[in-house]
Design a protein around this motif. Sequence first.
Motif, mmCIF file in Angstrom:
data_model
loop_
_atom_site.group_PDB
_atom_site.id
_atom_site.type_symbol
_atom_site.label_atom_id
_atom_site.label_comp_id
_atom_site.label_asym_id
_atom_site.label_seq_id
_atom_site.Cartn_x
_atom_site.Cartn_y
_atom_site.Cartn_z
ATOM 1 N N MET A 1 69.801 -14.686 -16.817
ATOM 2 C CA MET A 1 70.360 -16.037 -16.920
ATOM 3 C C MET A 1 69.286 -17.105 -17.087
ATOM 4 S SD MET A 1 73.445 -16.067 -14.080
ATOM 5 C CE MET A 1 73.619 -17.831 -14.214
ATOM 6 N N PHE A 2 68.224 -16.991 -16.312
ATOM 7 C CA PHE A 2 67.272 -18.099 -16.232
ATOM 8 C C PHE A 2 65.916 -17.837 -16.879
ATOM 9 C CE2 PHE A 2 70.044 -18.666 -12.458
ATOM 10 C CZ PHE A 2 70.576 -19.910 -12.786
ATOM 11 N N LEU A 3 65.435 -16.604 -16.820
ATOM 12 C CA LEU A 3 64.065 -16.353 -17.267
ATOM 13 C C LEU A 3 63.975 -15.864 -18.710
ATOM 14 C CD1 LEU A 3 62.497 -14.714 -14.075
ATOM 15 C CD2 LEU A 3 62.881 -17.125 -14.627
ATOM 16 N N LEU A 4 64.698 -14.802 -19.036
ATOM 17 C CA LEU A 4 64.591 -14.194 -20.364
ATOM 18 C C LEU A 4 64.865 -15.176 -21.502
ATOM 19 C CD1 LEU A 4 64.017 -11.579 -21.872
ATOM 20 C CD2 LEU A 4 66.450 -11.003 -21.691
ATOM 21 N N PRO A 5 65.935 -15.989 -21.441
ATOM 22 C CA PRO A 5 66.204 -16.911 -22.566
ATOM 23 C C PRO A 5 65.096 -17.946 -22.773
ATOM 24 C CG PRO A 5 68.141 -16.691 -21.148
ATOM 25 C CD PRO A 5 66.993 -16.077 -20.414
ATOM 26 N N ASN A 6 64.320 -18.224 -21.740
ATOM 27 C CA ASN A 6 63.285 -19.244 -21.835
ATOM 28 C C ASN A 6 61.881 -18.659 -21.961
ATOM 29 O OD1 ASN A 6 64.733 -21.987 -21.192
ATOM 30 N ND2 ASN A 6 65.571 -20.513 -19.735
ATOM 31 N N GLY A 7 61.790 -17.329 -22.076
ATOM 32 C CA GLY A 7 60.483 -16.701 -22.173
ATOM 33 C C GLY A 7 59.651 -16.888 -20.921
ATOM 34 N N THR B 1 51.897 -13.586 -20.435
ATOM 35 C CA THR B 1 53.073 -14.234 -21.017
ATOM 36 C C THR B 1 52.662 -15.419 -21.894
ATOM 37 O OG1 THR B 1 54.419 -13.609 -19.108
ATOM 38 C CG2 THR B 1 55.255 -15.384 -20.496
ATOM 39 N N GLY B 2 51.768 -16.249 -21.378
ATOM 40 C CA GLY B 2 51.311 -17.391 -22.164
ATOM 41 C C GLY B 2 50.588 -16.978 -23.409
ATOM 42 N N ILE B 3 49.801 -15.894 -23.318
ATOM 43 C CA ILE B 3 49.039 -15.423 -24.489
ATOM 44 C C ILE B 3 49.966 -14.871 -25.558
ATOM 45 C CG2 ILE B 3 47.355 -13.713 -25.267
ATOM 46 C CD1 ILE B 3 46.036 -13.946 -22.502
ATOM 47 N N VAL B 4 50.883 -13.987 -25.162
ATOM 48 C CA VAL B 4 51.774 -13.328 -26.132
ATOM 49 C C VAL B 4 52.754 -14.318 -26.748
ATOM 50 C CG1 VAL B 4 53.610 -11.611 -26.381
ATOM 51 C CG2 VAL B 4 51.550 -11.060 -25.069
ATOM 52 N N PHE B 5 53.308 -15.216 -25.940
ATOM 53 C CA PHE B 5 54.265 -16.187 -26.455
ATOM 54 C C PHE B 5 53.571 -17.398 -27.091
ATOM 55 C CE2 PHE B 5 57.073 -13.755 -23.780
ATOM 56 C CZ PHE B 5 58.331 -13.875 -24.355
ATOM 57 N N LYS B 6 52.222 -17.401 -27.017
ATOM 58 C CA LYS B 6 51.422 -18.495 -27.595
ATOM 59 C C LYS B 6 51.861 -19.866 -27.058
ATOM 60 C CE LYS B 6 50.360 -16.151 -31.949
ATOM 61 N NZ LYS B 6 50.990 -14.865 -31.664
ATOM 62 N N ASP B 7 52.145 -19.891 -25.773
ATOM 63 C CA ASP B 7 52.591 -21.129 -25.143
ATOM 64 C C ASP B 7 52.165 -21.084 -23.676
ATOM 65 O OD1 ASP B 7 53.820 -23.353 -24.167
ATOM 66 O OD2 ASP B 7 55.837 -22.855 -24.851
ATOM 67 N N PHE B 8 51.107 -21.832 -23.360
ATOM 68 C CA PHE B 8 50.554 -21.786 -22.016
ATOM 69 C C PHE B 8 51.517 -22.390 -20.984
ATOM 70 C CE2 PHE B 8 47.636 -23.133 -18.565
ATOM 71 C CZ PHE B 8 47.130 -21.873 -18.254
#
Length: 287
Positions: A27-33, A165-172
């Motif tokens: 519900m909260f984590l997966l949709p927002n990466g 997570t920040g590295i792979v999603f390219k969003d710190f």
Amino acid sequence: MKQIWKDWKWLPMVLVGCLIVAVGFDMFLLPNGINGGGLSGLAMVLVEWTGLGTVGILSIMMNVPLFILGGKKIGKKFFFGSLIGMVSMSVFIDLFDFIRLPEIEPLLCSLYGGVMIGLGMGLVFMSGVSSGGSDIIVRLVKMSYPNFSIGTITLTMDLIIAVLTGIVFKDFTKTLYSILVLVVTSKVIDMVLYSFDYSKVALIISAKHSEIADAICLKLDRGVTFLNGQGYYHKKDMKVILTAIRRRQMAELKELVSNIDPNAFVIIQEAHQVLGDGFRRYSKDDL
């Protein structure tokens, strides 16, 4: 029937805990990466990086070597219980993947996701098993370093996954949100595991110490210890009553002391994990 319930009474708590974790994650984590740590969090990073598989399937694949290690070190109940937890968690995560809420501020998702995951994992740990994955590592570390809390060990291990997570999603910013989830999760885990294990310790100074001690033993069914003390001002020797009580007995104790000696000096403070007669016994498997 009673024996069957005794052997398997931990199972409902494991299933409920895994369900809460999975729903919170979907519900909260997966949709927002946003990452909640653990092998499910690492699986989320790998799915994003490789584009292969699902979080549930990859979690099962990574669990196999950890289960072999955990089964040898901790025992059959932990092995089979954690196997059930791991399968349930993976199935629930994929089963509830369809859940999508309206767009919510990521900060709120981090907070609520962390609370749900912490609550679920706390229930799983309370059952004496785990949901597999990094929980097995956490339990093994806890056995080697018993002075560290479960929440602290979990937080320490999951920080590296938050960075990935920040590295792979390219969003710190996702790393920052993930760290927030981990902190909230660790605190809630500790609250679930330890907040229900508090009693009270009372120190009572009174000239009628014998009467008060008798009343505590008879009416509250609690043991009493006399400590030797001396008043500073009058340099008068006195007996100090030391007793450990349940939280629910606190009001009764204060009324009991007040009825015997309204001028008694009473100090009541928190006591965490009181062990011994009338309370619980120590176990090497304690969290």
